[in-house]
Enzyme design. Structure first.
Site, PDB file in Angstrom:
ATOM      1  N   GLU A  61     -34.816   4.670 -53.117  1.00 45.92           N
ATOM      2  CA  GLU A  61     -35.168   5.985 -53.656  1.00 45.92           C
ATOM      3  C   GLU A  61     -33.949   6.887 -53.469  1.00 45.92           C
ATOM      4  O   GLU A  61     -33.417   6.978 -52.358  1.00 45.92           O
ATOM      5  CB  GLU A  61     -36.378   6.584 -52.936  1.00 45.92           C
ATOM      6  CG  GLU A  61     -36.788   7.927 -53.511  1.00 45.92           C
ATOM      7  CD  GLU A  61     -37.959   8.570 -52.790  1.00 45.92           C
ATOM      8  OE1 GLU A  61     -38.326   9.701 -53.173  1.00 45.92           O
ATOM      9  OE2 GLU A  61     -38.490   7.962 -51.838  1.00 45.92           O
ATOM     10  N   ARG A 296     -37.619  -5.235 -40.335  1.00 46.55           N
ATOM     11  CA  ARG A 296     -36.464  -4.340 -40.410  1.00 46.55           C
ATOM     12  C   ARG A 296     -35.398  -4.723 -39.385  1.00 46.55           C
ATOM     13  O   ARG A 296     -35.700  -5.253 -38.318  1.00 46.55           O
ATOM     14  CB  ARG A 296     -36.894  -2.897 -40.116  1.00 46.55           C
ATOM     15  CG  ARG A 296     -37.523  -2.146 -41.267  1.00 46.55           C
ATOM     16  CD  ARG A 296     -37.836  -0.728 -40.823  1.00 46.55           C
ATOM     17  NE  ARG A 296     -38.409   0.061 -41.888  1.00 46.55           N
ATOM     18  CZ  ARG A 296     -37.710   0.748 -42.772  1.00 46.55           C
ATOM     19  NH1 ARG A 296     -36.397   0.725 -42.707  1.00 46.55           N
ATOM     20  NH2 ARG A 296     -38.308   1.454 -43.707  1.00 46.55           N
ATOM     21  N   LYS A 306     -34.558   9.270 -41.961  1.00 41.88           N
ATOM     22  CA  LYS A 306     -33.860  10.213 -42.846  1.00 41.88           C
ATOM     23  C   LYS A 306     -34.031  11.647 -42.364  1.00 41.88           C
ATOM     24  O   LYS A 306     -33.100  12.458 -42.458  1.00 41.88           O
ATOM     25  CB  LYS A 306     -34.374  10.059 -44.282  1.00 41.88           C
ATOM     26  CG  LYS A 306     -33.892   8.801 -44.974  1.00 41.88           C
ATOM     27  CD  LYS A 306     -34.379   8.747 -46.412  1.00 41.88           C
ATOM     28  CE  LYS A 306     -33.861   7.484 -47.111  1.00 41.88           C
ATOM     29  NZ  LYS A 306     -34.357   7.376 -48.497  1.00 41.88           N
TER      30      LYS A 306
END
Length: 593
Positions: A61, A296, A306
């Site tokens: 994204e 992950r 973020k």
């Protein structure tokens, strides 16, 4: 196009490779056709057999800068496609106009390219945007409504939360759930045409409000949001939810293996529901994509949220998204980590069904392994003090004489040639190379001790000079004749210590930035801790140094090993040929513990 997997060295197996190899063996995706570009069932049915054995995708994204965790996904998706004769698409999941910007699109493209990957195959670019599929997504939504598989819900957000239930309580049906397809279609079109206010209604899939998987309790698939999109402008005032858009994007692009991280595992049933229903309605071609989840990659001593990265930048704790202490790909690049070292970190961590933690030292080890055989060597003095050779004129007949010295640019790569520098009556040495009262095992300079100036002469320390405050300003020594490196008899005088130096006569001034880990704790935000409380006060130390003349005119992003100190790189932003700036990437060995 990808290389022949048989031509490449075998890589360690993992569960994803096992899935792909089984699918190729059984021909699970062999019947696919590809229309050359993304499209619906009719588009692909009209195309030839898909030339790619598999198709994967990296779907960021564009709402921020990529970090080391994204690098894992990039290497995994592009790497698997390369290894199995496939193609990996770069796709921007730009379905949330409030947070997305062209700046991030450009940065992501640059980062993926820098890591060494490409999305071109057979003369075709496979760079795509979810926003290119908005028309199809809306068409699919109308098809679901007309089939009685979706409805417009006008409850408040709070009411929807209350009726959704929880893990112990089934949800309850919305009072709008029983509308007819015709009523829902009319209301959906009013949403599309801007006749309803933001938040007044959403489109929900009609699945099962009693499902034990809360994600199947009539999830939202469209919401009203008046926001300017970076690509489509103000054309749309309704936008699809990611969980609805993602499977459609995969199917339109003919993806075979949709590989994502573990947090999407609970969403997989809805992913399959969307694809199966739209395939049943004739909109998407079979065989359909399948989603697989992997753990992950987490790196110690960094944060990758973020929100927290934005706070580091916004609060001035770091100097931008490319600050060399940041775990962003741009920050790691500026610090001096190479694409090969980051790929080695990602590949070496494998792929498993659990999240993994790697110590930061593993990344440094990958960097050292990459640069050991390639980075040229040079001497640098980072905390300089003068060493005066008091018998220089006596030895050479002139106080102005400069003795030429040389050393290999790289000890194992003679093709890189020699570096040249001058030894004179004064040289710069490291301040901690002198001690008046040396500790046990100290073999460098102290009164009466002899050391070799690397690539130069043996000198014997005779003392030192200090200023009024007691600070060391000059070390004094006498040079021993006939001891220059590379000359007959140079080894006649045995010494236990060798120190690096740079000649005062030809040294270059340089700014050297000694970067270290940003945090003092391996998991800075563990247990809800404020990560600011464990900031490393010495994560950035700037020194004015002296370096070898061979480094004059270095380009930006030039790697070098400063003998004794570690691996450094010229800063890609502030370095100038006439005023060099070097960043320390890592030391020669892990000394953090």
């Amino acid at each position: 196009m990808a290389t022949d997997p048989k031509a490449a060295p075998p890589k360690p197996s993992n569960f994803l490779r096992g899935i792909i190899e089984r699918d190729l063996e059984t021909g699970a995706h062999a019947g696919r056709r590809f229309g050359g570009t993304p499209g619906d069932a009719a588009h692909h049915r009209a195309g030839p057999p898909d030339p790619a054995r598999i198709r994967t995708r990296f779907p960021p994204e564009p709402n921020g800068y990529l970090h080391v965790g994204h690098a894992k996904s990039i290497c995994l998706n592009f790497g698997l496609a390369q290894d199995y004769g496939g193609v990996c698409h770069l796709r921007f999941d730009d379905t949330n106009p409030e947070k997305e910007e062209q700046e991030f699109v450009d940065a992501i493209i640059e980062a993926v390219h820098w890591l060494g990957f490409d999305w071109n195959a057979g003369g075709t670019s496979h760079l795509y945007y979810a926003s290119d599929y908005f028309d199809f997504m809306y068409r699919a939504a109308e098809a679901l409504v007309q089939a009685g598989l979706a409805y417009v819900d006008e409850q408040s957000a709070e009411a929807m939360r209350e009726t959704r239930g929880d893990f112990n309580t089934p949800g309850t049906a919305s009072p709008f759930r029983g509308r007819t397809p015709a009523e829902n279609l009319a209301r959906l079109r009013e949403m599309r045409d801007g006749r309803l206010a933001d938040g007044a209604a959403v489109l929900r899939a009609k699945i099962d409000m009693a499902s034990p998987n809360i994600n199947l309790r009539d999830p939202t698939i469209y919401r009203i949001k008046r926001a300017t999109h970076h690509a489509t402008g103000d054309r749309w005032c309704i936008y699809p939810m990611y969980t609805y858009a993602h499977p459609i994007e995969d199917a339109l692009e003919n993806i075979t293996h949709s590989i994502c991280t573990l947090e999407f595992e609970d969403q997989r049933p809805f992913y399959d529901w969307v694809l199966e229903r739209l395939a049943d309605l004739g909109l998407l071609a079979r065989p359909l994509p399948r989603q697989y989840e992997f753990g992950r990659l987490n790196l110690s001593y960094v944060v990758t949220s973020k929100r927290k990265l934005r706070e580091l930048v916004g609060e001035g704790i770091v100097e931008g998204w490319d600050d060399p202490r940041m775990p962003t790909i741009f920050g790691m690049r500026r610090r001096g980590y190479t694409p090969s070292s980051i790929r080695a970190l990602a590949d070496g961590s494998g792929a498993s069904k659990t999240n993994i933690w790697l110590d930061y030292a593993v990344l440094d080890g990958c960097l050292r392994a990459d640069l050991e055989g390639s980075a040229p060597r040079a001497m640098a003095v980072l905390d300089p003090v003068r060493l005066a050779i008091t018998n220089w004129a006596e030895l050479y007949g002139s106080a102005d004489h400069l003795e030429p010295c040389h050393a290999p640019a790289h000890p194992q790569r003679p093709e890189l040639g020699q570096r040249e520098f001058k030894l004179g009556p004064e040289v710069w040495i490291e301040r901690d190379d002198y001690a008046e009262a040396p500790p046990k095992g100290f073999f460098r300079l102290y009164p009466g001790n002899k050391v070799r100036l690397k690539y130069g002469l043996v000198v014997e320390c005779t003392g030192a000079e200090r200023d009024a405050a007691g600070r060391l300003v000059r070390v004094l020594a006498r040079a021993l004749p006939d001891t220059r490196s590379g000359t007959p008899g140079a080894d006649a005088v045995k010494v236990k210590g060798t120190i690096t130096w740079v000649g005062v006569a030809d040294a270059l001034a340089a700014t050297v930035v000694l970067y270290d880990r940003l945090f003092t704790e391996a998991q800075p935000d563990a247990g809800g801790r404020d990560f600011r409380s464990v900031l490393n006060p010495r994560s950035k130390v700037v020194v004015e140094a002296w370096i070898e003349p061979a480094l004059a005119g270095c380009a930006r992003e030039h790697h070098v090993q400063f003998e004794r100190h570690g691996y450094f790189v010229t800063d890609r932003v502030t370095h100038r040929a006439d005023r060099p700036v070097f960043n320390r990437v890592t030391t020669l060995r892990d000394g953090w513990a």
